[in-house]
Write a protein that holds these residues in place. Structure first.
Motif, mmCIF file in Angstrom:
data_model
loop_
_atom_site.group_PDB
_atom_site.id
_atom_site.type_symbol
_atom_site.label_atom_id
_atom_site.label_comp_id
_atom_site.label_asym_id
_atom_site.label_seq_id
_atom_site.Cartn_x
_atom_site.Cartn_y
_atom_site.Cartn_z
ATOM 1 N N ILE A 4 44.833 9.181 -28.352
ATOM 2 C CA ILE A 4 44.962 10.402 -29.142
ATOM 3 C C ILE A 4 45.044 10.037 -30.612
ATOM 4 C CG2 ILE A 4 46.392 12.440 -29.595
ATOM 5 C CD1 ILE A 4 47.273 12.345 -26.680
ATOM 6 N N LEU A 5 44.295 10.772 -31.429
ATOM 7 C CA LEU A 5 44.376 10.588 -32.872
ATOM 8 C C LEU A 5 45.138 11.760 -33.469
ATOM 9 C CD1 LEU A 5 43.547 9.198 -35.558
ATOM 10 C CD2 LEU A 5 41.457 10.585 -35.500
ATOM 11 N N VAL A 6 46.140 11.448 -34.290
ATOM 12 C CA VAL A 6 46.906 12.483 -34.975
ATOM 13 C C VAL A 6 46.507 12.460 -36.447
ATOM 14 C CG1 VAL A 6 49.216 13.293 -35.608
ATOM 15 C CG2 VAL A 6 48.838 12.184 -33.389
ATOM 16 N N VAL A 7 45.986 13.581 -36.937
ATOM 17 C CA VAL A 7 45.601 13.680 -38.342
ATOM 18 C C VAL A 7 46.555 14.663 -39.003
ATOM 19 C CG1 VAL A 7 43.717 14.095 -39.951
ATOM 20 C CG2 VAL A 7 43.200 13.369 -37.614
ATOM 21 N N ASN A 15 54.577 10.990 -37.660
ATOM 22 C CA ASN A 15 55.271 9.910 -36.967
ATOM 23 C C ASN A 15 56.098 10.415 -35.786
ATOM 24 O OD1 ASN A 15 54.101 8.167 -38.777
ATOM 25 N ND2 ASN A 15 55.859 8.152 -40.163
ATOM 26 N N LEU A 16 56.635 11.618 -35.938
ATOM 27 C CA LEU A 16 57.382 12.214 -34.829
ATOM 28 C C LEU A 16 56.448 12.471 -33.638
ATOM 29 C CD1 LEU A 16 60.144 13.584 -33.950
ATOM 30 C CD2 LEU A 16 59.044 15.739 -34.605
ATOM 31 N N ILE A 17 55.261 13.008 -33.951
ATOM 32 C CA ILE A 17 54.283 13.271 -32.884
ATOM 33 C C ILE A 17 53.881 11.958 -32.220
ATOM 34 C CG2 ILE A 17 51.949 14.083 -32.375
ATOM 35 C CD1 ILE A 17 52.262 16.107 -34.660
ATOM 36 N N LYS A 18 53.598 10.965 -33.058
ATOM 37 C CA LYS A 18 53.174 9.673 -32.523
ATOM 38 C C LYS A 18 54.232 9.073 -31.601
ATOM 39 C CE LYS A 18 51.923 4.987 -33.494
ATOM 40 N NZ LYS A 18 51.133 4.073 -34.249
ATOM 41 N N MET A 19 55.486 9.138 -32.051
ATOM 42 C CA MET A 19 56.579 8.577 -31.266
ATOM 43 C C MET A 19 56.655 9.239 -29.887
ATOM 44 S SD MET A 19 60.487 8.407 -32.580
ATOM 45 C CE MET A 19 60.956 9.965 -31.827
ATOM 46 N N ASN A 20 56.524 10.572 -29.891
ATOM 47 C CA ASN A 20 56.632 11.306 -28.630
ATOM 48 C C ASN A 20 55.429 11.087 -27.713
ATOM 49 O OD1 ASN A 20 59.118 13.217 -28.416
ATOM 50 N ND2 ASN A 20 58.535 13.179 -30.576
ATOM 51 N N ALA A 94 37.620 24.537 -32.080
ATOM 52 C CA ALA A 94 38.870 23.887 -31.662
ATOM 53 C C ALA A 94 39.206 24.361 -30.254
ATOM 54 C CB ALA A 94 39.998 24.245 -32.618
ATOM 55 N N ASP A 95 39.835 23.512 -29.465
ATOM 56 C CA ASP A 95 40.159 23.870 -28.089
ATOM 57 C C ASP A 95 41.469 24.623 -27.998
ATOM 58 O OD1 ASP A 95 38.574 21.114 -28.024
ATOM 59 O OD2 ASP A 95 38.090 22.283 -26.247
ATOM 60 N N ASP A 96 42.326 24.401 -28.969
ATOM 61 C CA ASP A 96 43.614 25.092 -28.973
ATOM 62 C C ASP A 96 44.173 25.021 -30.391
ATOM 63 O OD1 ASP A 96 45.745 26.541 -28.073
ATOM 64 O OD2 ASP A 96 46.493 25.020 -26.695
ATOM 65 N N TYR A 97 45.299 25.687 -30.568
ATOM 66 C CA TYR A 97 45.829 25.917 -31.891
ATOM 67 C C TYR A 97 47.334 25.948 -31.767
ATOM 68 C CZ TYR A 97 45.353 28.242 -36.451
ATOM 69 O OH TYR A 97 45.348 28.558 -37.772
ATOM 70 N N ILE A 98 48.042 25.172 -32.590
ATOM 71 C CA ILE A 98 49.502 25.232 -32.527
ATOM 72 C C ILE A 98 50.040 25.368 -33.951
ATOM 73 C CG2 ILE A 98 49.868 22.707 -32.477
ATOM 74 C CD1 ILE A 98 52.119 23.327 -30.372
ATOM 75 N N VAL A 99 51.001 26.257 -34.114
ATOM 76 C CA VAL A 99 51.488 26.593 -35.452
ATOM 77 C C VAL A 99 52.819 25.903 -35.729
ATOM 78 C CG1 VAL A 99 52.194 28.478 -36.957
ATOM 79 C CG2 VAL A 99 50.286 28.805 -35.374
ATOM 80 N N LYS A 100 52.888 25.262 -36.923
ATOM 81 C CA LYS A 100 54.138 24.622 -37.354
ATOM 82 C C LYS A 100 55.119 25.683 -37.832
ATOM 83 C CE LYS A 100 51.820 21.596 -40.015
ATOM 84 N NZ LYS A 100 51.504 20.476 -40.926
ATOM 85 N N PRO A 101 56.416 25.557 -37.624
ATOM 86 C CA PRO A 101 57.035 24.467 -36.851
ATOM 87 C C PRO A 101 56.926 24.736 -35.346
ATOM 88 C CG PRO A 101 58.720 25.956 -37.669
ATOM 89 C CD PRO A 101 57.404 26.494 -38.152
ATOM 90 N N PHE A 102 56.788 23.681 -34.575
ATOM 91 C CA PHE A 102 56.665 23.844 -33.116
ATOM 92 C C PHE A 102 57.674 22.931 -32.438
ATOM 93 C CE2 PHE A 102 53.531 20.869 -34.809
ATOM 94 C CZ PHE A 102 53.928 19.695 -34.198
ATOM 95 N N GLN A 103 57.964 23.228 -31.200
ATOM 96 C CA GLN A 103 58.807 22.354 -30.395
ATOM 97 C C GLN A 103 57.924 21.232 -29.880
ATOM 98 O OE1 GLN A 103 62.178 22.762 -29.601
ATOM 99 N NE2 GLN A 103 62.144 24.373 -31.163
#
Ligand code: CA
Length: 217
Positions: A4-7, A15-20, A94-103
């Motif tokens: 997975i690539l996080v941009v 970094n939080l996403i990467k860690m999880n 895009a396949d999906d969409y998530i809005v910050k802030p998110f859990q």
């Protein structure tokens, strides 16, 4: 291992996403700006890209246009929550969409859902007379178990996941050995030889001149 690539230019979030994601067993790379992301996308293949919209250098919409031809699934991650932005993102592919802030749990659930929907999470592959199960890490040919080493197995799965695509030795090495390719062509070649022999797949795993290998199905 799914890649997975996080941009995302907000480093704390990236970094939080990467860690999880890493904790969930994904192989995760991070780009903090659009230019770096474009370079990584050109050099690597990913199973999924999490893409922020507002980015330095090249924005997420532009990157999405660049990613589309590779057929890599994309989830937009953004602070822009307006309906228009959402529609624009989905319309652009895009396949999906998530809005910050998110859990983070919500993000992980969506990642998994997209990977399933796009067939990346398939655990069993049936090709010719061979059944490969990535959960039990077993290979059966005509119902008989075939013993493969860890690297042989990972290499086989990589070929299967990219069937009919010519894969560079460099790509195979970096994906399976998880370290930079320093020209270890013999390592790859001898592993391929053993897979061909064990599965009797001489004619199915093609050597691609000056490139590497292709599983022809
Ligand atoms: Ca941003």
């Amino acid at each position: 291992m799914l890649r997975i690539l996080v941009v995302e230019d907000e480093k704390a979030i990236a970094n939080l996403i990467k860690m999880n994601l890493s904790a969930e067993g994904y192989f995760c790379s991070v780009a903090y700006d659009g230019k770096r992301a474009a370079d990584l996308i050109e050099e690597n293949t990913y199973d999924l890209i999490l893409l922020d919209i507002m980015l330095p250098e090249i924005d997420g919409y532009e990157l999405l246009a660049y990613i589309r031809p590779t057929n890599t699934p994309v989830i937009f991650i953004t602070a822009k929550g307006s309906v228009e932005d959402r529609i624009k993102g989905l319309r652009l592919g895009a396949d999906d969409y998530i809005v910050k802030p998110f859990q983070i749990g919500e993000l992980l659930a969506r990642v998994e859902a997209i990977l399933r929907r796009t067939g990346k999470m398939t655990t069993e592959y049936e090709i010719f007379d061979v059944v490969v199960n990535t959960e039990s890490r077993t290979v059966k040919k005509n119902g008989e178990f075939i013993e493969l080493t860890v690297k042989e197995f990972d290499l086989l799965v990589e070929l299967i996941r990219n069937k009919n695509v010519a894969l560079y030795r460099e790509h195979l090495y970096e994906k399976v050995w998880n370290e930079p390719f320093m020209g270890e062509t013999r390592t790859i070649d001898s592993h391929i030889q053993r897979i061909r022999k064990k599965l009797d797949w001489d004619e199915h795993i093609k050597t691609v001149f000056r490139v590497g290998y292709r599983l022809e199905v």
